[in-house]
Design a protein around this motif. Structure first.
Motif, PDB file in Angstrom:
ATOM      1  N   MET B   1      39.683  15.917  25.436  1.00  0.00           N
ATOM      2  CA  MET B   1      38.426  15.221  25.267  1.00  0.00           C
ATOM      3  C   MET B   1      37.329  16.260  25.153  1.00  0.00           C
ATOM      4  O   MET B   1      37.163  17.060  26.056  1.00  0.00           O
ATOM      5  N   PRO B   2      36.577  16.249  24.076  1.00  0.00           N
ATOM      6  CA  PRO B   2      35.531  17.286  23.927  1.00  0.00           C
ATOM      7  C   PRO B   2      34.415  17.015  24.913  1.00  0.00           C
ATOM      8  O   PRO B   2      34.058  15.862  25.167  1.00  0.00           O
ATOM      9  N   PRO B   3      33.844  18.040  25.505  1.00  0.00           N
ATOM     10  CA  PRO B   3      32.752  17.820  26.453  1.00  0.00           C
ATOM     11  C   PRO B   3      31.532  17.274  25.709  1.00  0.00           C
ATOM     12  O   PRO B   3      31.357  17.481  24.527  1.00  0.00           O
ATOM     13  N   ARG B   4      30.778  16.534  26.392  1.00  0.00           N
ATOM     14  CA  ARG B   4      29.593  15.961  25.799  1.00  0.00           C
ATOM     15  C   ARG B   4      28.683  17.087  25.327  1.00  0.00           C
ATOM     16  O   ARG B   4      28.415  18.012  26.071  1.00  0.00           O
ATOM     17  N   LYS B   8      22.810  16.813  29.792  1.00  0.00           N
ATOM     18  CA  LYS B   8      21.946  15.775  30.315  1.00  0.00           C
ATOM     19  C   LYS B   8      20.834  16.426  31.127  1.00  0.00           C
ATOM     20  O   LYS B   8      21.044  17.421  31.792  1.00  0.00           O
TER      21      LYS B   8
END
Lengths: 734, 233
Positions: B1-4, B8
């Protein structure tokens, strides 16, 4: 006769009455001469006719109509009824039947005489027809008085017949006809006054039979009796009951004989469904299906019993294997899977044959298999066992394509029952790799393709993409090798080099010692291939798996040279001895850069095993870091070529596969959760979990706890958040 | 899963220089904006008393001094509450701006007044809505590294004791026991931290009859629940 005079009504009636008496007398005598005198007939006919066409006030049609009514009433009440009422039992029926026949004849004759009325007067006034009038009279004067008794007698007769006696069927039929006719065009009288009681009686009759038979009979015997009873009842309907009774009658019999005792019957200890299946009683099982099929929801208990039985058999097989494993014997995948396949085929035959391919039974079979096909045996999951089975199957030479196809079909069916599909894929892939790389002379490409194609058909293309890639790789590697060979002008390092290039994405990951110090000749080989590969491809990196190579080396021993078939590691170690006779362990490991575990295995295989290529000091059975090795120039064998096998590294392959699959599952769950939340935006926890399970069910059965943990992980990574008002609901974070 | 890809914005960023109205504290009225120079002076003077001269902020040493002046233990919850009041960003340090915010809100400018104001502060923080915010703040306050999202078990145990010890003694004691014994979790994140507070508020203790394993309670609480059940059996 030509009359000019008017016929007076009283006069006409006298004539009529005379004729009627004559009719009655004839009927009473019951000779075959049931014919009225033609002269009298004509006279009556004409009299009535004239009375009707006379001019007013002498047209007596209405009065004649009423007279007709009186005549039939009188006959019914004064003649028919008393005769019938005098009798009992079967005599009652006989008399009724006889009188009924007479009545019909009587009415028929009358209808001839009163024909004029029928044709002109009645339609004009829209009155009930003569027949209707007659029937009504019979009904009201006779039927209503005797129907209860008649009904009782009939039912008693039927019960007698059920017990095996012969009865006069024609008589009953005729009597029941009275009931029917008394309905005046509807079947109501028959239903209310007879059928209802018959059904009640039938119900209690068969209830009694059922409770007796279920005690006394075995399941097959009971079923035979039931089938016979049903047949007889249907026959009864054909012979003397009204056809509309059939389905109600059958329903009651089925209910009492089959439905209410279903559980008791099917579960009979030595003869119930289970026993029949066990003893292969095809006829009895077919009968069971035949009997229960027409009953709504009737097949459910049978299918259930089937499922329970199959699950029990399967569980027993598994338990047997589990016990054997617990006692220390090796789990023989071929044997166990073979037995499971046999079990499946055996019970599939029942489904197709006895149970007529009915979906309930297909479903029952599937559910039964799902129960035990997911149990572990001796630490191996069913996925692993199945993969092992496939491995053995595909390594067997000499099997025809058809035989392989048949077995593969069974394998794929079993795969459908296993919930951890992805685990199977992983194990299969590992085994496939080993077959392709190490057993390529045993590999039958057609068979491999058959297996993969069939799996693909059931599980989808994505499932088999890596496997297909691996098989294709081998093909491509062969062709590439040809090109490589063709490009060479001389053998690099003086060695015949063959390289198989594998696509990393398709194959399992292998650990390799990339820093292995190869002897000069091999280095030349590697370089030669590298440069060739560089010309043919664009920016691809080659990672050399020396751990998986084989090497043929000529050992120049004193007695005679022998060709040694070795792994690359073994060859590399031996090549060191080209330059010197003796080497210590330390020297070897330093020069080669092999890992300690690998080197120990190699040295064991060369110095302590079947073939002593090297001599070891001290000559113990294990390798220690202080050992010294020496080339054994005196080594010899009768053969010209020997394979010095090396045991594979003791990595717990199963553990690794399970770990890899677990990791893949975690990614799959993450992706699934995000996908669901992205489309739904807001979702309560339980719904998210259940949707996730559903979407992933094709591949594996996700662990609820794992899903929960993944959700929490995604919260920490800001993909989801808990709703501020209700922390059991999640919001998607865009 | 690619990191966001987009980082933030940090939740704890506050604007120390602007006197914004906070949802958690009394709105400074317009009249307060124009502080008399005398009052501001007093606050600043007090600040300087404890601040480190060279760095210009109150550092851990200074806080210790402050504590002894206030006669509260160093690990007392009220200091944490004070930090919350001023929305202190960094654990162990108070900036001048933060200091001003707190003292203005409490309307004090001497150490004596501050000491007297502490019980009132505590009362305010213990209001249910504010306490939830305070509780979350407590966790955040302990995150020292830039992108840190977890706290180790030892810190959690201390923090729980400090923050919830007086109101939910039993739950805290049992949970701390559990945390020390279990081996599955080495760190706690904000979601789990918050979850425990909700647990204390919603679940009757020690019977826990209204706890439902099928809901979205964090896994660690599910495990805690099962552990406790087993113990009670």
């Amino acid at each position: 006769m030509y009359r000019e005079t008017i016929i007076d009504f009283e006069q006409g009636c006298k004539c009529l009455e005379a004729g009627v008496s004559e009719l009655k007398r004839i009927l009473e005598e019951e000779t075959s001469e049931t014919r009225i005198d033609p002269k009298q007939y004509l006279e009556l006919y004409t009299t009535i006719y004239n009375m009707c066409i006379q001019k007013h006030p002498h047209d007596h049609s209405q009065r004649l109509y009423n007279k007709y009514h009186d005549i039939v009433e009188h006959y019914a009440k004064k003649t028919v009824l008393p005769c019938v009422q005098q009798k009992h039992d079967e005599y009652l029926l006989r008399e009724l039947s006889r009188r009924w026949d007479h009545y019909k004849v009587f009415v028929n004759w009358l209808s001839h005489f009163f024909n004029y009325l029928e044709r002109f007067f009645i339609p004009q006034r829209n009155y009930p027809s003569l027949l209707e009038v007659a029937m009504k009279s019979f009904r009201d004067r006779v039927y209503l008085e005797v129907q209860v008794n008649a009904k009782d007698v009939v039912i008693a007769l039927i019960d007698k017949e059920r017990e095996g006696a012969q009865i006069d069927r024609e008589l009953v039929k005729n009597v029941l006809n009275v009931f029917v006719q008394s309905g005046m065009g509807t079947i109501e009288k028959y239903k209310e006054d007879f059928e209802m009681f018959l059904l009640e009686d039938t119900e209690s009759y068969y209830a009694r039979k059922a409770s007796r038979w279920i005690q006394e009979c075995s399941c097959p015997e009971y079923m035979i009796k039931s089938e016979e009873s049903l047949r007889k009842e249907k026959e009864r309907v054909i012979h003397y009951l009204h056809s509309s009774t059939e389905c109600k009658l059958v329903e009651i019999v089925e209910k009492e004989l089959l439905v209410s005792v279903a559980k008791h019957l099917l579960e009979k200890e030595h003869s119930g469904c289970s026993a029949l299946l066990r003893d292969d009683k095809v006829d009895d099982l077919s009968r069971m299906y035949r009997l229960y099929h027409p009953i709504p929801k009737g097949l459910e208990p049978v299918a259930d019993a089937f499922r329970i039985h199959v699950a029990r058999e399967g569980n027993a097989l598994i338990k047997q294997a589990q016990d054997a494993a617990a006692n220390g014997s090796l789990v023989e995948a071929q044997v166990l899977v073979g037995k499971i396949i046999d079990l499946h085929e055996k019970y599939m035959v029942y489904v197709l044959d006895c149970f007529k391919n009915h979906t309930f039974f297909h479903k029952a079979l599937k559910e039964a298999f799902k129960v035990f096909c997911n149990k572990k045996v001796g630490g191996s999951s069913s996925a692993e066992l199945l993969a092992n089975f496939c491995d053995s199957l595909l390594k067997k030479s000499g099997k025809s394509d058809e035989a392989i196809e048949a077995t593969v079909d069974n394998v794929v069916k079993l795969l459908d029952y296993i919930s951890d599909n992805d685990l199977f894929a992983e194990f299969y892939r590992k085994k496939l790799a080993r077959r392709l790389l190490f057993d390529h002379h045993k590999v039958n490409k057609e068979h491999e393709t058959i297996m993969i194609t069939k799996i693909k058909r059931q599980q989808g293309g994505q499932y088999t993409s890596k496997m297909e890639g691996m098989v294709t790789d081998m093909q491509l590697a062969k062709e590439f090798q040809k090109g490589f060979k063709g490009s060479l002008t001389a053998k690099p390092g003086g060695i015949d080099l063959a390289v198989t290039v594998l696509n990393t994405g398709f194959w399992p990951s292998y650990k390799t010692s990339t820093d292995l110090n190869l002897p000069r000749e091999m280095v030349e080989c590697v370089e030669a291939f590298k440069s060739y590969y560089g010309t043919k491809t664009n920016q691809r990196k080659l990672r050399w798996l020396y751990s998986h190579g084989t090497c043929h080396v000529i050992g120049s021993f004193d007695p005679k040279p022998i060709e040694l078939v070795l792994s690359t590691y073994q060859a590399v170690v031996l090549c060191l001895f080209n330059n010197t006779e003796r080497l210590t362990y330390q020297e070897i490991i330093e020069q080669l850069n092999l890992s300690h575990e690998d080197l120990v295995r190699v040295l064991l295989s060369l110095s302590c095993a079947k073939y002593r290529i090297l001599n070891k000091e001290p000559a113990s059975k294990s390798i220690s870091t202080t050992d010294v090795f020496e080339f054994n120039s005196k080594f010899t064998s009768t053969m010209r070529r020997i394979k010095v096998s090396i045991p594979p590294p003791p990595i717990d392959e199963r553990k690794k596969v399970v770990e890899d699959v677990d990791q893949d599952r975690r990614y799959a769950i993450d992706a699934c959760i995000v996908r669901i939340m992205k489309s739904r935006k807001v979702l309560p926890h339980q719904q998210l979990v259940s949707q996730c399970v559903e979407q992933l069910s094709r591949m594996f059965k996700p662990d609820i706890k794992m899903i929960k943990k993944r959700i929490e992980d995604l919260i920490t990574r800001d993909y989801l958040e808990r709703d501020a008002k209700n922390h059991h609901i999640f919001n998607y974070v865009a | 899963m690619p990191p966001r890809s987009a980082p933030k914005p940090s939740k704890k960023r506050s604007n120390p220089d602007s006197v914004t109205s906070s949802a958690t504290g009394p709105v400074p009225s317009a009249s307060n904006k124009k502080k008399s120079s005398k009052e501001v002076d007093g606050t600043d003077k007090l600040f300087d008393k404890y601040a480190n001269a060279s760095s210009g902020v109150i550092d851990p040493e200074g806080i210790e001094k402050l504590c002894s002046s206030l006669e509260v233990p160093h690990t007392d919850i009220r200091i944490l509450m004070l930090a919350w009041r001023m929305k202190a960003e960094r654990q162990g340090y108070f900036t001048k701006a933060e200091w001003r915010i707190a003292l203005e809100a409490l309307k004090v400018d001497t150490i004596g007044k501050l000491k007297k104001a502490l019980p009132e502060l505590e009362k305010e923080v213990r209001e249910p809505l504010k306490f939830a915010d305070f509780y979350a703040y407590a966790f955040q306050y302990c995150l020292t590294e830039e992108k840190q999202k977890f706290l180790d078990i030892k810190t959690i145990c201390q923090l729980l004791d400090m923050v919830l010890g007086s109101t939910f003694r039993a739950q805290v004691d049992y949970f701390i026991d559990y945390l020390k014994i279990q081996k599955d979790y080495k760190v706690i994140n904000m979601d789990q931290w918050r979850g425990f507070y909700r647990f204390c508020n919603e679940i009757s203790f020690p019977d826990m009859t209204n706890y439902n394993l099928e809901l979205a309670w964090p896994s660690i609480l599910d495990d805690f629940f099962e552990w406790l059940r087993e113990k009670q059996a």
